[in-house]
Every structure is written in structure tokens, then in C-alpha cells.
Design a protein around this motif. Sequence first.
Motif, PDB file in Angstrom:
ATOM      1  N   ALA A 454       1.063  -1.390  -0.131  1.00 18.53           N
ATOM      2  CA  ALA A 454      -0.072  -0.022   0.348  1.00 18.53           C
ATOM      3  C   ALA A 454       0.746   1.564   0.155  1.00 18.53           C
ATOM      4  O   ALA A 454       0.411   2.792  -0.636  1.00 18.53           O
ATOM      5  CB  ALA A 454      -0.975   0.131   1.357  1.00 18.53           C
ATOM      6  N   ASP A 455       2.224   1.031   0.955  1.00 18.90           N
ATOM      7  CA  ASP A 455       2.651   2.494   0.649  1.00 18.90           C
ATOM      8  C   ASP A 455       3.617   2.980  -0.303  1.00 18.90           C
ATOM      9  O   ASP A 455       4.106   3.458  -0.744  1.00 18.90           O
ATOM     10  CB  ASP A 455       3.789   2.487   1.538  1.00 18.90           C
ATOM     11  N   HIS A 456       3.450   2.007  -1.910  1.00 16.64           N
ATOM     12  CA  HIS A 456       3.991   1.896  -2.764  1.00 16.64           C
ATOM     13  C   HIS A 456       3.194   2.442  -4.021  1.00 16.64           C
ATOM     14  O   HIS A 456       3.585   2.737  -4.971  1.00 16.64           O
ATOM     15  CB  HIS A 456       4.283   0.713  -3.480  1.00 16.64           C
ATOM     16  N   LEU A 457       2.468   2.312  -3.019  1.00 20.60           N
ATOM     17  CA  LEU A 457       1.141   3.433  -4.529  1.00 20.60           C
ATOM     18  C   LEU A 457       0.767   4.573  -5.060  1.00 20.60           C
ATOM     19  O   LEU A 457       1.523   5.289  -3.936  1.00 20.60           O
ATOM     20  CB  LEU A 457      -0.329   2.661  -4.180  1.00 20.60           C
ATOM     21  N   GLN A 458       0.417   4.903  -5.887  1.00 24.90           N
ATOM     22  CA  GLN A 458       0.795   6.874  -5.941  1.00 24.90           C
ATOM     23  C   GLN A 458      -0.147   7.047  -7.327  1.00 24.90           C
ATOM     24  O   GLN A 458      -0.515   6.574  -7.979  1.00 24.90           O
ATOM     25  CB  GLN A 458       2.078   6.802  -6.621  1.00 24.90           C
ATOM     26  N   ALA A 459      -0.903   8.463  -7.222  1.00 28.65           N
ATOM     27  CA  ALA A 459      -1.650   8.443  -8.103  1.00 28.65           C
ATOM     28  C   ALA A 459      -1.193   8.417  -9.398  1.00 28.65           C
ATOM     29  O   ALA A 459       0.398   8.661  -9.753  1.00 28.65           O
ATOM     30  CB  ALA A 459      -1.717   9.811  -7.636  1.00 28.65           C
ATOM     31  N   GLY A 460      -1.516   8.026 -10.586  1.00 26.27           N
ATOM     32  CA  GLY A 460      -1.354   8.150 -11.670  1.00 26.27           C
ATOM     33  C   GLY A 460      -2.676   7.060 -12.572  1.00 26.27           C
ATOM     34  O   GLY A 460      -3.788   7.210 -12.194  1.00 26.27           O
ATOM     35  N   GLY A 461      -1.963   7.027 -14.335  1.00 26.26           N
ATOM     36  CA  GLY A 461      -3.231   6.042 -14.608  1.00 26.26           C
ATOM     37  C   GLY A 461      -2.574   4.828 -14.894  1.00 26.26           C
ATOM     38  O   GLY A 461      -1.593   4.117 -14.794  1.00 26.26           O
ATOM     39  N   LEU A 462      -4.314   4.077 -15.720  1.00 28.10           N
ATOM     40  CA  LEU A 462      -4.035   2.645 -16.155  1.00 28.10           C
ATOM     41  C   LEU A 462      -4.865   2.781 -16.732  1.00 28.10           C
ATOM     42  O   LEU A 462      -5.884   2.914 -17.259  1.00 28.10           O
ATOM     43  CB  LEU A 462      -4.417   1.887 -14.549  1.00 28.10           C
ATOM     44  N   ALA A 463      -4.429   1.243 -17.903  1.00 24.86           N
ATOM     45  CA  ALA A 463      -5.157   1.307 -19.212  1.00 24.86           C
ATOM     46  C   ALA A 463      -4.831   0.137 -19.510  1.00 24.86           C
ATOM     47  O   ALA A 463      -4.567  -1.004 -19.324  1.00 24.86           O
ATOM     48  CB  ALA A 463      -4.063   2.557 -20.540  1.00 24.86           C
ATOM     49  N   PHE A 464      -6.235  -0.621 -20.030  1.00 29.21           N
ATOM     50  CA  PHE A 464      -6.636  -1.788 -21.098  1.00 29.21           C
ATOM     51  C   PHE A 464      -6.828  -1.935 -22.489  1.00 29.21           C
ATOM     52  O   PHE A 464      -7.596  -0.784 -22.882  1.00 29.21           O
ATOM     53  CB  PHE A 464      -8.149  -2.125 -20.144  1.00 29.21           C
ATOM     54  N   ALA A 465      -6.286  -3.334 -22.821  1.00 32.86           N
ATOM     55  CA  ALA A 465      -6.691  -3.003 -24.048  1.00 32.86           C
ATOM     56  C   ALA A 465      -7.257  -4.095 -24.039  1.00 32.86           C
ATOM     57  O   ALA A 465      -7.082  -5.224 -23.461  1.00 32.86           O
ATOM     58  CB  ALA A 465      -4.932  -3.064 -25.235  1.00 32.86           C
ATOM     59  N   PHE A 466      -8.271  -4.132 -25.538  1.00 32.00           N
ATOM     60  CA  PHE A 466      -8.857  -5.120 -25.600  1.00 32.00           C
ATOM     61  C   PHE A 466      -8.963  -5.431 -26.897  1.00 32.00           C
ATOM     62  O   PHE A 466      -8.085  -5.471 -27.698  1.00 32.00           O
ATOM     63  CB  PHE A 466     -11.051  -5.136 -25.220  1.00 32.00           C
ATOM     64  N   TYR A 467      -9.755  -7.325 -26.830  1.00 34.74           N
ATOM     65  CA  TYR A 467      -9.076  -7.945 -28.717  1.00 34.74           C
ATOM     66  C   TYR A 467     -10.442  -8.744 -28.616  1.00 34.74           C
ATOM     67  O   TYR A 467     -11.228  -8.866 -27.774  1.00 34.74           O
ATOM     68  CB  TYR A 467      -7.978  -8.859 -27.854  1.00 34.74           C
ATOM     69  N   ASP A 468     -10.193  -9.018 -29.815  1.00 36.13           N
ATOM     70  CA  ASP A 468     -11.987  -9.517 -30.330  1.00 36.13           C
ATOM     71  C   ASP A 468     -10.880 -11.250 -30.075  1.00 36.13           C
ATOM     72  O   ASP A 468     -10.375 -11.644 -30.746  1.00 36.13           O
ATOM     73  CB  ASP A 468     -12.246 -10.038 -31.375  1.00 36.13           C
ATOM     74  N   GLU A 478      -8.273   2.004 -24.068  1.00 35.33           N
ATOM     75  CA  GLU A 478      -8.683   3.319 -23.211  1.00 35.33           C
ATOM     76  C   GLU A 478      -8.734   2.968 -21.527  1.00 35.33           C
ATOM     77  O   GLU A 478      -7.967   2.245 -20.806  1.00 35.33           O
ATOM     78  CB  GLU A 478     -10.487   2.285 -23.254  1.00 35.33           C
ATOM     79  N   ALA A 479      -7.778   4.438 -21.653  1.00 33.89           N
ATOM     80  CA  ALA A 479      -8.187   4.184 -19.774  1.00 33.89           C
ATOM     81  C   ALA A 479      -8.641   4.121 -18.579  1.00 33.89           C
ATOM     82  O   ALA A 479      -9.756   4.413 -19.340  1.00 33.89           O
ATOM     83  CB  ALA A 479      -6.766   5.188 -19.849  1.00 33.89           C
ATOM     84  N   LEU A 480      -8.489   3.707 -17.584  1.00 29.90           N
ATOM     85  CA  LEU A 480      -9.445   3.939 -16.315  1.00 29.90           C
ATOM     86  C   LEU A 480      -9.834   5.125 -16.251  1.00 29.90           C
ATOM     87  O   LEU A 480      -9.015   5.947 -15.369  1.00 29.90           O
ATOM     88  CB  LEU A 480      -8.739   2.224 -15.234  1.00 29.90           C
ATOM     89  N   ASP A 481     -11.041   5.111 -16.183  1.00 28.75           N
ATOM     90  CA  ASP A 481     -11.261   6.669 -15.694  1.00 28.75           C
ATOM     91  C   ASP A 481     -12.667   6.380 -14.425  1.00 28.75           C
ATOM     92  O   ASP A 481     -13.358   5.646 -13.748  1.00 28.75           O
ATOM     93  CB  ASP A 481     -12.824   6.775 -16.681  1.00 28.75           C
ATOM     94  N   ALA A 490      -9.647  11.877 -12.924  1.00 25.65           N
ATOM     95  CA  ALA A 490     -10.518  10.661 -13.831  1.00 25.65           C
ATOM     96  C   ALA A 490      -9.134   9.656 -13.174  1.00 25.65           C
ATOM     97  O   ALA A 490      -8.973   8.491 -13.895  1.00 25.65           O
ATOM     98  CB  ALA A 490     -10.253  11.060 -15.741  1.00 25.65           C
ATOM     99  N   ASN A 491      -7.536   9.835 -12.862  1.00 25.62           N
ATOM    100  CA  ASN A 491      -6.634   9.422 -12.717  1.00 25.62           C
ATOM    101  C   ASN A 491      -6.827   8.383 -11.217  1.00 25.62           C
ATOM    102  O   ASN A 491      -7.117   8.668  -9.986  1.00 25.62           O
ATOM    103  CB  ASN A 491      -5.599   9.746 -12.708  1.00 25.62           C
ATOM    104  N   PHE A 492      -6.268   7.756 -10.666  1.00 23.73           N
ATOM    105  CA  PHE A 492      -6.710   6.814  -9.357  1.00 23.73           C
ATOM    106  C   PHE A 492      -5.683   7.562  -8.319  1.00 23.73           C
ATOM    107  O   PHE A 492      -4.267   8.143  -8.715  1.00 23.73           O
ATOM    108  CB  PHE A 492      -5.798   5.096  -9.360  1.00 23.73           C
ATOM    109  N   ASP A 493      -6.747   7.408  -7.451  1.00 18.13           N
ATOM    110  CA  ASP A 493      -5.921   8.731  -6.021  1.00 18.13           C
ATOM    111  C   ASP A 493      -5.842   7.476  -5.207  1.00 18.13           C
ATOM    112  O   ASP A 493      -6.273   7.587  -4.596  1.00 18.13           O
ATOM    113  CB  ASP A 493      -5.928   9.586  -6.285  1.00 18.13           C
TER     114      ASP A 493
END
Length: 696
Positions: A454-468, A478-481, A490-493
Amino acid sequence: MINSLLSLGERALMNAQVGISVTGDNIANIDTAGYARRTVGYATSYSVSIGGGLSVGTGAEVEEVRRNYNTLLESNYLSANSETSAWAAMAEALYNVEKLFGQTNDYGVATALDTFMDSLAALEGSSDDNSEAVRQELLSYAETLVDSLSMLDSSLDDALNTLEKDAAESVDQANSLMKEIAALNASITSHPDSLELQDQRATAIRELSSLVDVQVLSDGSSVTVLTAGGQTLVEGDYAYELSWENPQVETDLSASSSFDGALYFNGASSDELLVEVTSNGPADGSASAATFRVSLDGGDTWLTDEDGAVMQFTAGGYEDKVEVAGVEIWFGQSGDSGAPTTTNLAAGDTFDVMPKSGLYWHATTGGKVNITPLQGEGTNNRLSGGELAGIVMARDEGLLAYQEELDALARELIWEVNYQHSQGAGLEHYTGASGSYEVDDETIPLAESSLPYADHLQAGGLAFAFYDKDTGEALGVEALDFSSITPGTANFDPEVHSLQDVADAINASYPGQLQADIQDGQLQLTAASGVEFEFAGDSSGLLAAVGLNTFFTGSNASDMAVDPRVAADTDRINAATVDGAGEVASGDSSNAVALAAMADKEVRLDSVHSGTSQSLSSHLHALTGKVGADTDAAARNYTQSNALAAELDARQQEVAGVNMDEELTNLMRYQQAYQAASTLIQTTNELFDTLMSLKS
């Protein structure tokens, strides 16, 4: 006058007999351990008047049979013997540990780590043709590293258990010797002339000094034995008691305090924590709560922040516990650690937190005092010598400290590999994934959660890619919103968002593509029918913190393991990355390059005893070197203190030991005195016969 001469001769004869008897006793006990040489002390007998102002002596009398013993030398020897025994115990324990850290070209934790790092570099240069072989080799070396760390940690646990057992046995031996000395005190008081009892007591005191540091005070027949710190071990015929006890908290409230709760802790540490309340208030974690500071050296110094200011912690209940030196601390009601306190803490209240077994001295009043050896200037009342001190020093400054360093290294190794691995993609896409780390409460911000990282977490973004799933066609990235959870953000905190917020944000961001749930505190991801997904970059560390798309599981040397998904399928080793279009190029090794770069990355270990930044391999080699240096220092200190103790013992033996040449000389002297006394008696008889013949 004839009678006086006969009496004089008889007394001289008896004196010689006593001398011969004592000398014979010395010769008979020349090899008896603890025996102190005896010598006869004579005193001139009274004189008698023979008239005319003249007087003649009546010979000599045996005044005492003296036990030759230098108490000052013995006092110095006891101190040196205690120090020698401490270093001997520490050197032996550390020598056994040094063998655990032993390294060869083919064996050892350091070798396993270096080989694992080399295999990451090999993954970087692998082609499609040899990719499977390289991945299998990487998996094999990873498992070897995990096994090596686990075996070393387990061996350290075994060594610690052995030390704990040795300490408990030494306490029992010390208590037995203290009772023996007290009983001998009583016997000597009743029989003050018994030199044999005095020898036995001196031997018992020497044996006790091998276990604890001692100082001896004598009032004639009886002795008082104390530790160097001032705790009385034996006083007259009363023996005090020592105990080896489990982890606990000792509470010492100020005179004005009304606090009726208790301090609780969780976790183990090589350190002892002195908690001192610095401001009045409740222990509820609020803005008005009491504050406290913490010392690891008995109050000599206090923990400080990066600016050198003394750190102040907020007193709280179980939900607001704070972690200090690897130990979680909170306040609760007596007998109920989870219930909030109902009374306030007061400035000056202190709590001695022992997150490890310790040594205690029991007073006659029923109270007990912690005398476990502790580093610091303000610890003069603690045990400082003897086998018990050596065992504790080997445990706290050696094994526990090494184990903490090893856990810190394993913790950072897991994080660094997992963080980078979570940025990449393997040879096949996901249809579902489950986090390997869990939270106790899924509704609190993740920065405050029970996640190991938990102490290593920081505010930032995360994205997923999708496939058929059927065609493999990329459906986009698409970024996680999080704006549906926290409007405008929009970003994770980690200071704001909980695990439930993460799940809700995923469900809101990717409807019809990805479903997030929480089971047993772990985040579960399931792709919609006909859809696959990849993780397309994470600057927050969220994936590594919850255990998604990672290489290792666990958070220390004992529970570290290769992620079961990777162990079961090497295609899940993330050598590549997802590009902006969501594609994973064949033969891409961009993430492997980043993984290989970790070999030279400087990492600062999260440990109380480590404050340097260097590569993981350098940290491990430094730890191995420290074990060797500590072992060598203990051995050298033992050699030096043993030489001093041997010299003091030799000087004592010059006084108390039996010298055969000297005893034979004394025997001849007493024999001559006996013969002279016999001649005196014979001459007196002849004079008496002559006198009687004159009368006839």
C-alpha cells in the motif's frame, strides 16, 4: 619448669601435625577444580613469669587455617569471564549463521539472485525460435531464487528457535545456581570455618558469571550477588529469580494519568520500542488525540524524520494503528484489543513494547524488571555480559536483523519485478485475472489498506487493451476513468480510492467488455464473452499492489513464490508491451529490456537497519559481507576477552592454586619441626629422669 617444657613440646608437636595435615590436604586436592590452597596461620602463645621480672614463652598456637584467595582479582576475573562468555555465545551463533550465507559459484542466495538477473537479460535477447527455452530457463532460475530465499529464511528461523531454547535453559541454570549460592550462604553462616563450603560457593559464583554479569559484595561469612546493572540475584539465604518470557508490553503511567486501557501490538522486530506519550488526549486517531514518540534504545534517542525532527505519532485504536520499526501499535480497552478506549492518555505515560522474547528480573514485591540487553547509553540497568547477553545480542543484532534485511530485500525484489512485469504483455491475452493480494476492508482508501505494498502506491493512470477473441483483432486501448467515482478526477488516487472504487470504476469504464468483482478481498476481472484483454501500462503501481499481471506473489522471504499463472504457463511472462494501438508485436522484448535493467537499478530497502541505495544484488552481497564481518568481530572480541580472563585466572591460581614443589618444601619443614618437637620432649624426659635420680 619441666612441665612447661613438656607442654611446649606437645604444642609444637601438635602445630607440626596440623601443618602436615593441611599440606597433605593441599597435595591431595591439587587437581580439584575450585579448591583454594590452605595455609596454617600461627600466633605466639602466652608467656609465663619465672621470677625476677623474667618471663618465658609457651610456644605457638594454630590461629587459623587460611583459605588463600584474592577477592579483588576474583572480582576482575568474574567481569572478564562474563564478557568472554557473552562473546563466545555470540561468536558460536553467528558462525553457524555465516555458514547459511556461504556462497560458491553454484550455490547460495547471492548466486541465485545474480543468475536470475542474468536470465532476465537472456529473455531480452531471445527470438521467437528460442523464446520457449529462455522462458523455461527464467522460470527455473526464478524458482531456484525463491527456494534459496525460503530455505535461508527457514534456516534463520530454526537458528532463532535454537537460541530462544538456549536462553530459556540458561535462565533455568542461572536460577538453580542462585538458589545454590543462597543455600551455601546459609550453611557458611552456620559453619563459618568451613573452607570447603566457601570453595563451593566461589565455584558456583564463577559458573553464574558465565551466564550473567555479576558483582559480589561480602559481609564476612555471607555474600550478596548482583548484576552489573544493580539487580540483586542473591542476598543472604534468599535467591531472586530470572525469567525468559514471551513478547509483551509493560505499562508505566504517570502520576496524573487516568488511562485504564492498554497498548497492543502486532508483528515481530529485533528492536524494543519505548513509547512515550507527549500530549494529553484520547486514543481515537482524531485531530485531538494524544501523540507519542518512540525510542529504539531505551529513551537515549528518539526516532526522527528526514529533517531531524522527533517524529510524533497519533494515538489511535485498531482502525488507526500506526507502524513503527515493522511493528503495528494501537490502543484498546484492557482485555479487548478491538474496543476503543474510554479514558485519555496523559503526557508521560510510557509503554515498553517487547515484540520478542525477553529476560526479566523478579523483585521481592512481585514486580518484574526488563533486563534484556539493549543498545544505547541509557541502558546501564540492562544485562551486559554472560552467555545470556551473548545469546540475546546474537539474536537481536544478528539473526533478527539479518532476517529483517533479507525480508526487506525480498519485499523490494518482488515489488520491482512485479511493477515492471505488470507494465507488459505475454504471448497470450487474458480472459480473466485474479489479484494475489487482498484487503481486510474493501471500502477504505488503498493507501490505508492492508495491502502489503500500500505504501508503494501513487496517483496515476492505468489502461486496458481489448481484443476480439476469435480473430485476435485489437479493439483499442482505453484508460481507466475514475471520474464516475470522484467527479473531475480521472486518474487513480490511493489516498482517495478504495478497492471497491477500483472495481466500480472498471465496471463503469468498460461496460460489455470487462467485469470487476471483489472476492475474499481480492480484485477479480472477467472479460465478456468473445473478448480478451491486456494491461496497457500503469503509472500508479495499482496492478503490482493488488497482484494483477505480476511475476511473483508474497511480500517477504518466507512467502515469496512465482505467480501460479506464470509457473503454469510461461507464455504469461511479459517480455513485450502493448503499443498505442493495442498491438503486441511478435518478438517484441521492450519490457524484457526494462526487466533486465533492474539488475543495475538502485533500490533503497525499507528497513530500520538499512539506509543505503544500491542494486538488489549489492544489497544481498553487503548483507552476506556484514554477516561475515560480525562473525569475525565476535571471534576477535572473544579471543581478546578470553586472554584477559585467562591471565586473571592464572594470577588467581598463583594465590589459590596448589604448587607441588612449594607443598613438598612445606612438608619437609613441618617434618623437621615435628622431629624437633619430638627431640624437645625426649630431652625434657631425660632431664626429668636425671632430676628424679638425684632425689633418690
